[in-house]
Design a protein around this motif. Sequence first.
Motif, short mmCIF file in Angstrom:
data_model
loop_
_atom_site.label_atom_id
_atom_site.label_comp_id
_atom_site.label_asym_id
_atom_site.label_seq_id
_atom_site.Cartn_x
_atom_site.Cartn_y
_atom_site.Cartn_z
N GLY A 58 0.12 5.51 18.80
CA GLY A 58 0.97 5.85 19.54
C GLY A 58 2.05 6.18 19.30
N GLY A 59 2.82 5.24 18.62
CA GLY A 59 4.48 5.05 18.03
C GLY A 59 4.14 6.08 16.58
N ALA A 60 4.95 5.61 16.53
CA ALA A 60 5.15 6.84 14.98
C ALA A 60 5.04 6.15 13.82
N GLU A 82 7.70 -6.47 18.46
CA GLU A 82 8.70 -5.43 18.84
C GLU A 82 9.72 -5.99 20.40
N ALA A 83 10.18 -5.65 20.59
CA ALA A 83 10.80 -5.89 22.37
C ALA A 83 10.23 -5.53 23.26
N TYR A 84 9.61 -6.42 24.32
CA TYR A 84 8.67 -6.02 25.75
C TYR A 84 9.06 -5.15 26.18
N ASP A 85 10.45 -4.67 26.05
CA ASP A 85 10.44 -3.71 27.27
C ASP A 85 10.63 -2.70 26.71
N LYS A 86 10.72 -2.49 25.24
CA LYS A 86 10.60 -1.52 24.62
C LYS A 86 9.63 -0.24 25.03
N LYS A 87 9.79 1.29 25.38
CA LYS A 87 9.32 1.82 25.93
C LYS A 87 8.06 2.33 24.84
N VAL A 88 8.33 2.26 23.29
CA VAL A 88 7.26 3.24 22.67
C VAL A 88 7.81 1.95 21.17
N LYS A 89 6.95 2.00 21.54
CA LYS A 89 6.87 0.82 20.05
C LYS A 89 6.39 1.47 19.14
N LEU A 90 6.67 0.89 18.06
CA LEU A 90 6.81 1.75 16.57
C LEU A 90 5.21 1.52 15.54
N PHE A 91 5.18 0.45 16.03
CA PHE A 91 3.85 0.35 15.39
C PHE A 91 2.11 -0.23 16.40
N GLU A 92 2.83 0.36 17.73
CA GLU A 92 1.44 0.19 18.27
C GLU A 92 0.99 1.59 18.27
N ASP A 110 0.83 -0.95 0.03
CA ASP A 110 0.39 -0.18 -0.54
C ASP A 110 1.20 1.32 0.60
N SER A 111 0.85 2.29 -1.17
CA SER A 111 1.79 3.09 -1.10
C SER A 111 0.86 3.93 -0.53
N SER A 112 0.13 4.16 0.14
CA SER A 112 -0.27 5.40 1.16
C SER A 112 1.13 5.14 2.98
N PHE A 113 1.35 3.75 2.77
CA PHE A 113 2.33 3.10 3.87
C PHE A 113 3.75 4.16 3.88
N ARG A 114 3.91 4.27 2.52
CA ARG A 114 5.52 4.05 2.36
C ARG A 114 6.17 5.32 3.08
N GLU A 115 5.58 6.09 2.84
CA GLU A 115 6.18 7.67 3.60
C GLU A 115 6.30 7.81 5.14
N CYS A 116 5.39 6.96 5.25
CA CYS A 116 5.02 6.83 7.10
C CYS A 116 5.99 6.17 7.76
N CYS A 117 5.77 5.40 6.89
CA CYS A 117 6.08 3.58 7.99
C CYS A 117 6.86 2.60 7.40
#
Length: 359
Positions: free
Chosen positions: A82-84, A70-80, A34-41
């Motif tokens: 709130g993540g970037a 992602e690692a369980y202890d990662k403070k901010v998960k990219l793909f959950e 999906d091209s709409s994901f390529r710029e951000c993700c």
Amino acid sequence: MLFLLVLIFYFLTAISGHGYLYEPVARSSAWLVDSSFRECCTWPNHMEMFCGGMGHQWNTNDGKCSICGEAYDKKVKLFEKGGAMYKGTIVKIYTQGQEIDVKVMLTANHKGYFEFRLCNLDASPSVDASQECLDRHQLLIAGTDSTKFRNVSNYGSEMITVRVQLPSDVACQHCVFQWKYTAANSWGTNPITNQSGPGLGRENETFMGCSDIAILPNGSPTDLPIVIIPTKTTIASTSVTTKTSTTTASSTYYWTWTSMTTTKASTTSVSSTNHWTWPSLSTHGSSSVSSTTTTTTIRRPLGLTTWSSDFFEYQADDEVMYDGIKYRCVVAHRSFPAAAPGPLTWAWWKPIQEEQKRF
């Protein structure tokens, strides 16, 4: 010399054992299709959603993993949430109780087995899925009574299609679908049988993938989705302590809407109130929680209009324009963001004409 070559080969395959959920496509891999994901993700390491690595997963996090790999202890998960790189876009729409084809791409096969899970977020739109919620719906492999697809070793490094049975009692505007791959390339001992061999121990390499889907109701009763309450997790150097609070319910709910009423015969629009309702939720304590969401929509007259995502009630034979293409509604439904006419919403919309000029 031969032993050294075998050892090198084993080491290389052990560190390159990768795979990802292709359909419904995982959040971390959606940019591929999906091209709409390529710029951000765009995430080049999308084949390495292995819980931070086997050593980190088991030595630091006691085998735990985040819902998307992602690692369980990662403070901010990219793909959950709130993540970037979280978008929450619905990538696939299914029907309640449907048998679906799930596609997994393995670039290096390490035997083991697949599992698939589902979490309904409709009662908790402000949070992401939890592993506890996902574990409530471990999906059956179609035609079997097992939740594990154990035929991974019959394939090579290739696309593997698995037929999976969706629950007969789940319909959702937003569900999280999870793929879990437990590899069998690590030596271990089964604590029950005392048998030793690859994949027989507790500590094995794990891959995860999560995707956002919707499941259309078919009129049958559905289970009440749990309310997911976010909790804080404390990570020690060698252990994990998690406090979880979950609200459960003992009754079922129905995906129903009140009928529309016209206030004046001469008006060209109709005002209606739709209620997504369910019974009060009861906790194990003495307190109770109730949840009701009310959405007001305006029913426009029939005729060609631009598709709207604002919870509009479309009826069969309504015609809309979207992305330069004319569509006809084939099943009455309520619109919502990420459910635009197109290949993913074939059950609702049928393209009837392509236009050169966008409306």
